[in-house]
Enzyme design. Sequence first.
Site, PDB file in Angstrom:
ATOM      1  N   HIS A  73       0.837  -1.190   0.000  1.00 38.91           N
ATOM      2  CA  HIS A  73       0.000   0.000   0.000  1.00 38.91           C
ATOM      3  C   HIS A  73       0.873   1.240   0.000  1.00 38.91           C
ATOM      4  O   HIS A  73       1.741   1.393   0.859  1.00 38.91           O
ATOM      5  CB  HIS A  73      -0.918   0.013   1.236  1.00 38.91           C
ATOM      6  CG  HIS A  73      -2.134  -0.839   1.084  1.00 38.91           C
ATOM      7  ND1 HIS A  73      -3.339  -0.544   1.663  1.00 38.91           N
ATOM      8  CD2 HIS A  73      -2.345  -1.984   0.379  1.00 38.91           C
ATOM      9  CE1 HIS A  73      -4.237  -1.461   1.347  1.00 38.91           C
ATOM     10  NE2 HIS A  73      -3.644  -2.357   0.574  1.00 38.91           N
ATOM     11  N   TYR A 202      -9.833   5.786   6.548  1.00 36.51           N
ATOM     12  CA  TYR A 202     -10.051   6.197   7.933  1.00 36.51           C
ATOM     13  C   TYR A 202     -11.093   7.307   7.917  1.00 36.51           C
ATOM     14  O   TYR A 202     -10.885   8.348   7.289  1.00 36.51           O
ATOM     15  CB  TYR A 202      -8.754   6.718   8.550  1.00 36.51           C
ATOM     16  CG  TYR A 202      -7.706   5.656   8.812  1.00 36.51           C
ATOM     17  CD1 TYR A 202      -7.568   5.084  10.071  1.00 36.51           C
ATOM     18  CD2 TYR A 202      -6.850   5.225   7.794  1.00 36.51           C
ATOM     19  CE1 TYR A 202      -6.598   4.116  10.329  1.00 36.51           C
ATOM     20  CE2 TYR A 202      -5.886   4.258   8.035  1.00 36.51           C
ATOM     21  CZ  TYR A 202      -5.763   3.711   9.301  1.00 36.51           C
ATOM     22  OH  TYR A 202      -4.811   2.753   9.544  1.00 36.51           O
ATOM     23  N   PRO A 294      -5.265   0.766  18.186  1.00 35.09           N
ATOM     24  CA  PRO A 294      -4.973   0.230  16.854  1.00 35.09           C
ATOM     25  C   PRO A 294      -5.029   1.255  15.725  1.00 35.09           C
ATOM     26  O   PRO A 294      -4.691   0.925  14.592  1.00 35.09           O
ATOM     27  CB  PRO A 294      -6.049  -0.842  16.657  1.00 35.09           C
ATOM     28  CG  PRO A 294      -7.185  -0.391  17.526  1.00 35.09           C
ATOM     29  CD  PRO A 294      -6.549   0.264  18.718  1.00 35.09           C
ATOM     30  N   LYS A 298       0.274   0.157  14.953  1.00 36.44           N
ATOM     31  CA  LYS A 298       1.634   0.069  15.489  1.00 36.44           C
ATOM     32  C   LYS A 298       1.890  -1.144  16.378  1.00 36.44           C
ATOM     33  O   LYS A 298       3.043  -1.444  16.682  1.00 36.44           O
ATOM     34  CB  LYS A 298       1.969   1.338  16.291  1.00 36.44           C
ATOM     35  CG  LYS A 298       2.005   2.600  15.451  1.00 36.44           C
ATOM     36  CD  LYS A 298       3.041   2.497  14.363  1.00 36.44           C
ATOM     37  CE  LYS A 298       2.975   3.640  13.387  1.00 36.44           C
ATOM     38  NZ  LYS A 298       3.614   3.339  12.105  1.00 36.44           N
ATOM     39  N   TYR A 386       3.319   6.895   9.862  1.00 33.30           N
ATOM     40  CA  TYR A 386       2.484   5.752   9.500  1.00 33.30           C
ATOM     41  C   TYR A 386       3.325   4.616   8.920  1.00 33.30           C
ATOM     42  O   TYR A 386       3.112   3.449   9.253  1.00 33.30           O
ATOM     43  CB  TYR A 386       1.410   6.184   8.489  1.00 33.30           C
ATOM     44  CG  TYR A 386       0.296   5.163   8.328  1.00 33.30           C
ATOM     45  CD1 TYR A 386      -0.848   5.239   9.102  1.00 33.30           C
ATOM     46  CD2 TYR A 386       0.402   4.117   7.410  1.00 33.30           C
ATOM     47  CE1 TYR A 386      -1.868   4.300   8.974  1.00 33.30           C
ATOM     48  CE2 TYR A 386      -0.603   3.178   7.273  1.00 33.30           C
ATOM     49  CZ  TYR A 386      -1.737   3.267   8.057  1.00 33.30           C
ATOM     50  OH  TYR A 386      -2.730   2.340   7.936  1.00 33.30           O
TER      51      TYR A 386
END
Length: 394
Positions: A73, A202, A294, A298, A386
């Site tokens: 991704h 998200y 979550p 991580k 990220y």
Amino acid sequence: MKKTQVAIIGAGPAGLLLGQLLHKAGIDNIIVERQSGEYVLGRIRAGVLEQVTMDLLKQAGVDARAHAEGLPHHGIELLFKGARHRIDLHGLSGGKQVTVYGQTEVTRDLMEARKAEGRETIYEARDVSLHDFDSDRPRVRYVKDGATHEIECDFIAGCDGYHGVSRASVPQQALHTYEKVYPFGWLGVLADVPPVSHELIYANTTRGFALCSMRSTTRSRYYVQVPLEEKVENWSDEAFWNELRLRLDPEAREHLVTGPSLEKSIAPLRSFVAEPMRFGRLMLAGDAAHIVPPTGAKGLNLAAADVGYLARALEIFYGEKSSSALDRYSDLCLRRVWKAERFSWWFTSLMHRFPETGEFGQKIQEAELDYLVHSHAASTSLAENYVGLPVEDF
């Protein structure tokens, strides 16, 4: 009595990865696990792997299936005020990416590699207890098939999670713990349906947070924010899909494919850190030492980084007869842990609806998201965190 160099408590991905890394370095180890192998494989967990984790899987010799079946991704999408905005992780982070590959599959690959190499894992070990880790001859005691057994070792690695025996064995006065419990959880559904998007979405909405994720091109994982006291039995599949639709943009709603849930559960969100991570010859790693919400993906990646540090420190100890790296283990891990805790707290605070902040809080979040997606500097900061911050060397 059994003897080994490193006794590893816990056969989750952290313990198994440590065992494999130590084996590759020529360091003997035994893994002790209180559950069965089938139970361990049945746990449904996240599956977004940083490049650091992929590199460690390669070092351990178990990356082939993750590369073949994992989904690279290069970006994520942030949904707010009914519209999606893409964050170019690859472009903003200097060419890095994340790989979507389920934690269950990571565990399976590590289990199969360990079994193929004839390394010992003791499953269904009851009444596990740790002894003398403040000396140079630690011991692990457990009950198996009605008999008491003991392992004498040089070091104990506590990879047995938040509720495990390892951290609980440390004298309370030697630990300093930090914790934040969030007033909500994630109701998650796993279903054999194609994902609504090829990248994770998200969503920040007035109804609460939602996440559209996946395990493969045919298996999806979706979440919606629910109150902490919510019960999973209150949610039929139909009720879940209806609520998810209400938190998506029109295009995502149109492309959403629903189906029967394979698994449905509610995960509470908390941040937790225990300091230090070393006590004599007992080292904590992964969820035994820290928990992150979550939102930032991580948890597994922090655990992998911990055992990467620990494997290297033990390799230096045995190869160079020096404890210098072990002496730095806790500090190096905690520097990375607290940065991940900060990012996970920030991202959680940005994307979720907090009951006490009301409409003002929602407007502030939307303003920050608007700034974030239109600021190169802010987007870069999100991308760098990220995909995973660099690992320091000893």
